[in-house]
Scaffold this motif. Structure first.
Motif, PDB file in Angstrom:
ATOM      1  N   LEU A  39       0.827  -1.204   0.000  1.00 31.76           N
ATOM      2  CA  LEU A  39       0.000   0.000   0.000  1.00 31.76           C
ATOM      3  C   LEU A  39       0.863   1.257   0.000  1.00 31.76           C
ATOM      4  CD1 LEU A  39      -2.795  -0.988   2.564  1.00 31.76           C
ATOM      5  CD2 LEU A  39      -2.766  -1.297   0.089  1.00 31.76           C
ATOM      6  N   ALA A  40       1.882   1.275   0.878  1.00 30.40           N
ATOM      7  CA  ALA A  40       2.746   2.458   0.962  1.00 30.40           C
ATOM      8  C   ALA A  40       3.580   2.620  -0.305  1.00 30.40           C
ATOM      9  CB  ALA A  40       3.643   2.358   2.189  1.00 30.40           C
ATOM     10  N   LEU A  41       4.137   1.503  -0.804  1.00 30.09           N
ATOM     11  CA  LEU A  41       4.991   1.578  -1.987  1.00 30.09           C
ATOM     12  C   LEU A  41       4.196   2.004  -3.218  1.00 30.09           C
ATOM     13  CD1 LEU A  41       7.099  -1.667  -1.414  1.00 30.09           C
ATOM     14  CD2 LEU A  41       7.838   0.703  -1.062  1.00 30.09           C
ATOM     15  N   ARG A  42       3.026   1.441  -3.372  1.00 29.25           N
ATOM     16  CA  ARG A  42       2.225   1.766  -4.549  1.00 29.25           C
ATOM     17  C   ARG A  42       1.651   3.186  -4.447  1.00 29.25           C
ATOM     18  NH1 ARG A  42       1.982   1.946  -9.649  1.00 29.25           N
ATOM     19  NH2 ARG A  42      -0.100   1.742 -10.571  1.00 29.25           N
ATOM     20  N   SER A  43       1.251   3.589  -3.247  1.00 29.32           N
ATOM     21  CA  SER A  43       0.710   4.934  -3.064  1.00 29.32           C
ATOM     22  C   SER A  43       1.730   6.004  -3.432  1.00 29.32           C
ATOM     23  CB  SER A  43       0.249   5.127  -1.621  1.00 29.32           C
ATOM     24  OG  SER A  43      -0.221   6.424  -1.397  1.00 29.32           O
ATOM     25  N   ALA A  44       3.000   5.727  -3.165  1.00 30.18           N
ATOM     26  CA  ALA A  44       4.051   6.702  -3.493  1.00 30.18           C
ATOM     27  C   ALA A  44       4.170   6.926  -4.996  1.00 30.18           C
ATOM     28  CB  ALA A  44       5.387   6.234  -2.925  1.00 30.18           C
TER      29      ALA A  44
ATOM     30  N   ASP B 167       1.518   7.219  -6.967  1.00 33.16           N
ATOM     31  CA  ASP B 167       0.299   7.930  -7.388  1.00 33.16           C
ATOM     32  C   ASP B 167      -0.530   7.136  -8.391  1.00 33.16           C
ATOM     33  OD1 ASP B 167       0.912  10.111  -5.763  1.00 33.16           O
ATOM     34  OD2 ASP B 167       2.055  11.109  -7.345  1.00 33.16           O
ATOM     35  N   PRO B 168      -1.067   5.973  -7.980  1.00 33.61           N
ATOM     36  CA  PRO B 168      -1.943   5.228  -8.890  1.00 33.61           C
ATOM     37  C   PRO B 168      -3.265   5.970  -9.080  1.00 33.61           C
ATOM     38  CG  PRO B 168      -2.017   4.261  -6.712  1.00 33.61           C
ATOM     39  CD  PRO B 168      -0.961   5.337  -6.660  1.00 33.61           C
ATOM     40  N   TRP B 169      -4.066   5.517 -10.021  1.00 35.44           N
ATOM     41  CA  TRP B 169      -5.336   6.205 -10.271  1.00 35.44           C
ATOM     42  C   TRP B 169      -6.200   6.182  -9.015  1.00 35.44           C
ATOM     43  CZ3 TRP B 169     -10.516   6.490 -10.237  1.00 35.44           C
ATOM     44  CH2 TRP B 169     -11.112   7.437 -11.067  1.00 35.44           C
ATOM     45  N   VAL B 170      -6.401   4.998  -8.405  1.00 40.03           N
ATOM     46  CA  VAL B 170      -7.122   4.901  -7.129  1.00 40.03           C
ATOM     47  C   VAL B 170      -6.084   4.840  -6.022  1.00 40.03           C
ATOM     48  CG1 VAL B 170      -8.771   3.597  -5.746  1.00 40.03           C
ATOM     49  CG2 VAL B 170      -9.019   3.653  -8.230  1.00 40.03           C
ATOM     50  N   ASP B 171      -6.083   5.843  -5.184  1.00 39.52           N
ATOM     51  CA  ASP B 171      -5.086   5.943  -4.109  1.00 39.52           C
ATOM     52  C   ASP B 171      -5.813   6.293  -2.812  1.00 39.52           C
ATOM     53  OD1 ASP B 171      -2.719   6.004  -2.752  1.00 39.52           O
ATOM     54  OD2 ASP B 171      -2.020   7.898  -3.584  1.00 39.52           O
ATOM     55  N   TRP B 172      -6.645   5.365  -2.369  1.00 38.56           N
ATOM     56  CA  TRP B 172      -7.560   5.603  -1.258  1.00 38.56           C
ATOM     57  C   TRP B 172      -6.775   5.928   0.026  1.00 38.56           C
ATOM     58  CZ3 TRP B 172     -12.780   3.989  -2.657  1.00 38.56           C
ATOM     59  CH2 TRP B 172     -13.753   4.435  -1.763  1.00 38.56           C
TER      60      TRP B 172
ATOM     61  N   PRO C 290      -1.950   6.145   1.543  1.00 34.34           N
ATOM     62  CA  PRO C 290      -1.223   5.569   2.683  1.00 34.34           C
ATOM     63  C   PRO C 290       0.289   5.463   2.485  1.00 34.34           C
ATOM     64  CG  PRO C 290      -2.190   3.819   1.406  1.00 34.34           C
ATOM     65  CD  PRO C 290      -2.574   5.105   0.719  1.00 34.34           C
ATOM     66  N   GLU C 291       0.907   6.460   1.865  1.00 37.42           N
ATOM     67  CA  GLU C 291       2.345   6.369   1.651  1.00 37.42           C
ATOM     68  C   GLU C 291       3.146   6.760   2.878  1.00 37.42           C
ATOM     69  OE1 GLU C 291       3.827  10.158  -0.656  1.00 37.42           O
ATOM     70  OE2 GLU C 291       2.060   9.354  -1.661  1.00 37.42           O
ATOM     71  N   ASN C 292       2.496   7.354   3.902  1.00 37.26           N
ATOM     72  CA  ASN C 292       3.185   7.626   5.164  1.00 37.26           C
ATOM     73  C   ASN C 292       2.554   6.780   6.264  1.00 37.26           C
ATOM     74  OD1 ASN C 292       0.955   9.225   6.537  1.00 37.26           O
ATOM     75  ND2 ASN C 292       1.311  10.540   4.753  1.00 37.26           N
ATOM     76  N   LEU C 293       3.249   6.665   7.381  1.00 38.17           N
ATOM     77  CA  LEU C 293       2.838   5.753   8.444  1.00 38.17           C
ATOM     78  C   LEU C 293       1.476   6.127   9.015  1.00 38.17           C
ATOM     79  CD1 LEU C 293       3.514   3.342  10.225  1.00 38.17           C
ATOM     80  CD2 LEU C 293       4.729   4.903  11.776  1.00 38.17           C
TER      81      LEU C 293
END
Length: 652
Positions: A205-210, A212-217, A220-223
């Motif tokens: 979740l954190a790696l993918r959020s960083a 910027d995917p289309w859905v980034d609910w 959660p790229e930070n703790l």
């Protein structure tokens, strides 16, 4: 033959669920979102479901059918694996024949069968739980190093399973308590390490959020945001925000009653005495394992239902019943242990008779629940979005509210690529900072305010000008906002200066309902499931919006025509006969008006009783009561003009 049984059972169950799987996106809660996340490697709604998204991404690459069908195939495959795992567990606890019957009864139970046909994570979670149950039983029965190895595997699957359902962790206290007596055979430190290995799937979740995917609910790229997703802070820590309207525990008894009715319907009332016999048998043979099963039943059954606190209305039941699966699984384990002696008798004739009886129950289950379980030709969701987008102008911006149509629109624009020119806005997410950032990356200038009040709507309308702007029928539109013009399933929103364009839209909307795609039985009361029924209701509401326009114009014949259309979609709607009565009166048909008003009064009486049983919110009940009172006032007026004073007085 016994060695081949698991493989033959797998093929049979996979074929059964594969035939039932939806051929495209099926209307069920978050199916559209899950397909989109698998296709784009997105971050799903809390708690993120990373394991499901990753597995879905792998399956989504297969060149078989459309992406939604591939995800439905994945559910069918996992359901077959879960059925075989259940068989292996039951075969150890009871007779192999009883295990086959138990697996068959489980596969044809309504909730599990339905979830095996759609792109959701619940069957995955059930497979993970079955692995935990199998390993827990092995620990209780084994000694020494074997028990230690099983404990490490169990710890790993507990952590990994949280990537499917975070409430797996609720089993940890009961498991640790029971394992404490075996502390010489198991290592809690090593178990914690293996649990962490499994839990590391959430790093996705954190790696993918960083990236910027289309859905980034929830981003959660930070703790802090990652913990917020795991704890469902954006959802208020609840299953659904609807529960916030009730005091804690207010719906517990009614929901437990529904749970037991659902379980009895899934396994027949004959399962109750069988479960009692199984409980007695297991208490004698495997008391510690029975304690663990009891903990699983309480945690995922009564405790979960108490915390969910959902009212017993169809919408809430459709959300909460997916969580009945775990306690129903425990009940099935006990039932199978109860009827196992019948299938273990030395008398071949008796065994054949008992086997035939249980197979008959399975056949009755299939017949009773095939309407919910078979999704092969359920096209209500696909056709609804097709029809909705037919009214969307090129490059337009549409606002949707409810999850099923919203996520189906995401799937259509992002995965199927059929209307990538349409920007889809989620009304319920509009105020979330992460969602506003996500939409800005899609070049949609979001307003910092939620789409709630008239100023919010007017500001957003100005931001996206000159693009066309529309909303689906389920959106909450405030008074004083942009001018609303009904156009089929959609409502176009324009500025007051575009009155001429609005009149053209109104004229064009006349034939729209005739040119929509209708595949299936479009009768709300006869729909196979709640979510399909809800979509069918949208067509009735669209016709009623057109009726309102025609009644303002006093075009009574056309208004009656569209009222008949609305009635074809939803025969139980009391507002249809109420308006038919008024239209017939305007056309000079007094007796016809009285008949329609009488029918409306009966319909409101039924719906008010349902509202009381469903524990509907006070504002909803007051609105229904006001409409019911209006019906009686109309009846009183007609009786008074006909000279029936006593009847009029009774109506008033």
């Amino acid at each position: 033959m016994r060695r081949l049984s698991p493989y033959l059972l797998f093929l049979a169950l996979w074929g059964f669920h594969l035939v039932s799987a939806g051929g495209t996106l099926v209307p069920y809660r978050d199916t559209g979102e899950m397909v989109v996340n698998a296709h784009t490697l997105g971050v799903a709604h809390p708690p993120g479901y990373p394991l499901y998204v990753l597995c879905g991404r792998i399956v989504e690459q297969l060149p078989l059918g459309n992406p939604s069908y591939r995800m439905n195939m994945l559910s069918a495959l996992v359901s077959a694996l879960a059925g075989v795992s259940l068989y292996l567990l039951l075969a150890q606890m009871a007779a192999p024949l009883a295990a086959i019957c138990g697996a068959g009864l489980w596969a044809s139970s309504p909730v599990f069968w339905e979830l095996s046909s759609v792109s959701e994570m619940y069957t995955f979670a059930l497979l993970g739980l079955l692995l935990v149950l199998m390993l827990a039983r092995r620990i209780f029965l084994e000694e020494g190093k074997r028990a230690g190895t099983s404990f490490l595997l169990l710890s790993f699957f507990m952590g990994l399973g949280m990537g499917l359902r975070t409430d797996f962790v609720l089993l940890a206290p009961a498991l640790l308590y029971l394992m404490w007596k075996r502390r010489r055979d198991v290592s809690f430190r090593a178990g914690a390490l293996f649990f962490s290995f499994g839990l590391s799937v959430f790093l996705f979740l954190a790696l993918r959020s960083a990236q910027d995917p289309w859905v980034d609910w929830n981003n959660p790229e930070n703790l802090g945001n990652l913990l917020g997703s795991l704890l469902r802070r954006t959802h208020g820590g609840t299953l659904d925000l609807l529960s916030k309207n009730y005091s804690p525990g207010a719906n517990f008894l009614s929901e437990m009653s529904l749970f037991f009715k659902n379980t009895a319907g899934a396994f027949t009332f004959l399962g109750v005495p069988a479960a009692l016999f199984g409980l007695r048998s297991l208490a004698k043979r495997e008391a510690r394992y029975l304690t663990f099963l009891a903990a699983a039943f309480v945690v995922f059954g009564p405790l979960f239902i108490f915390l969910a606190n959902m009212p017993p209305n169809p919408h809430a039941v459709a959300i909460v019943e997916a969580h009945y699966l775990v306690p129903q699984l425990v009940a099935l384990l006990l039932m199978t242990c109860g009827w196992a002696p019948l299938l273990s008798q030395g008398n071949t004739r008796w065994r054949a008779l008992a086997m035939a009886g249980i197979l008959l129950l399975i056949g009755m289950n299939v017949r009773a629940h095939k309407g919910r379980g078979v999704k092969r030709w359920n096209l209500y969701g696909r056709d609804y979005i097709t029809n909705l987008f037919r009214t969307g102008r090129p490059g337009s911006v549409g606002v949707l509210r409810e999850d099923v149509p919203l996520f189906a629109a995401w799937e259509r624009t992002l995965v199927s690529k059929e209307r990538p020119d349409v920007a889809v806005i989620a009304q319920g997410l509009a105020a979330s900072p992460w969602y506003q950032d996500m939409m800005r990356r899609q070049e949609v200038p979001m307003s910092p305010s939620p789409l709630r009040d008239a100023p919010d709507w007017n500001e957003f309308r100005g931001r996206i000008s000159p693009r066309s702007f529309w909303a689906s029928g389920d959106v909450n539109l405030p008074s004083g906002g942009p001018e609303a013009v009904s156009w089929g399933l959609s409502i176009y929103l324009s500025t007051p200066s575009s009155a001429e364009a609005s009149s053209r839209l109104t004229a064009l909307s006349e034939p729209l309902l005739h040119f929509y795609v209708y595949r299936g039985l479009y009768r709300q009361t006869e729909a196979p499931d709640f979510f399909s029924s809800d979509l069918i209701s949208e067509y009735s509401r669209a016709a009623m919006r057109r009726v309102a326009d025609l009644m303002r114009e006093k075009d009574w014949p056309k208004a009656e025509y569209h009222l008949r259309s609305a009635e074809r979609f939803d025969r139980d709607s009391p507002s249809v006969p109420l308006n038919l009565g008024y239209v017939r009166y305007q056309l000079g048909d007094v007796s016809g008006a009285e008949a329609h008003y009488a029918r409306a009064a009966r319909a409101y009486e039924r719906i008010l009783k349902k509202a009381e049983y469903y524990k509907s919110l006070p504002d909803v009940v007051r609105g229904l009561a006001k409409e019911a009172a209006e019906t009686w006032v109309h009846r009183g007026v007609l009786a008074e003009r006909a000279g029936r004073t006593e009847d009029a007085r009774a109506c008033y």
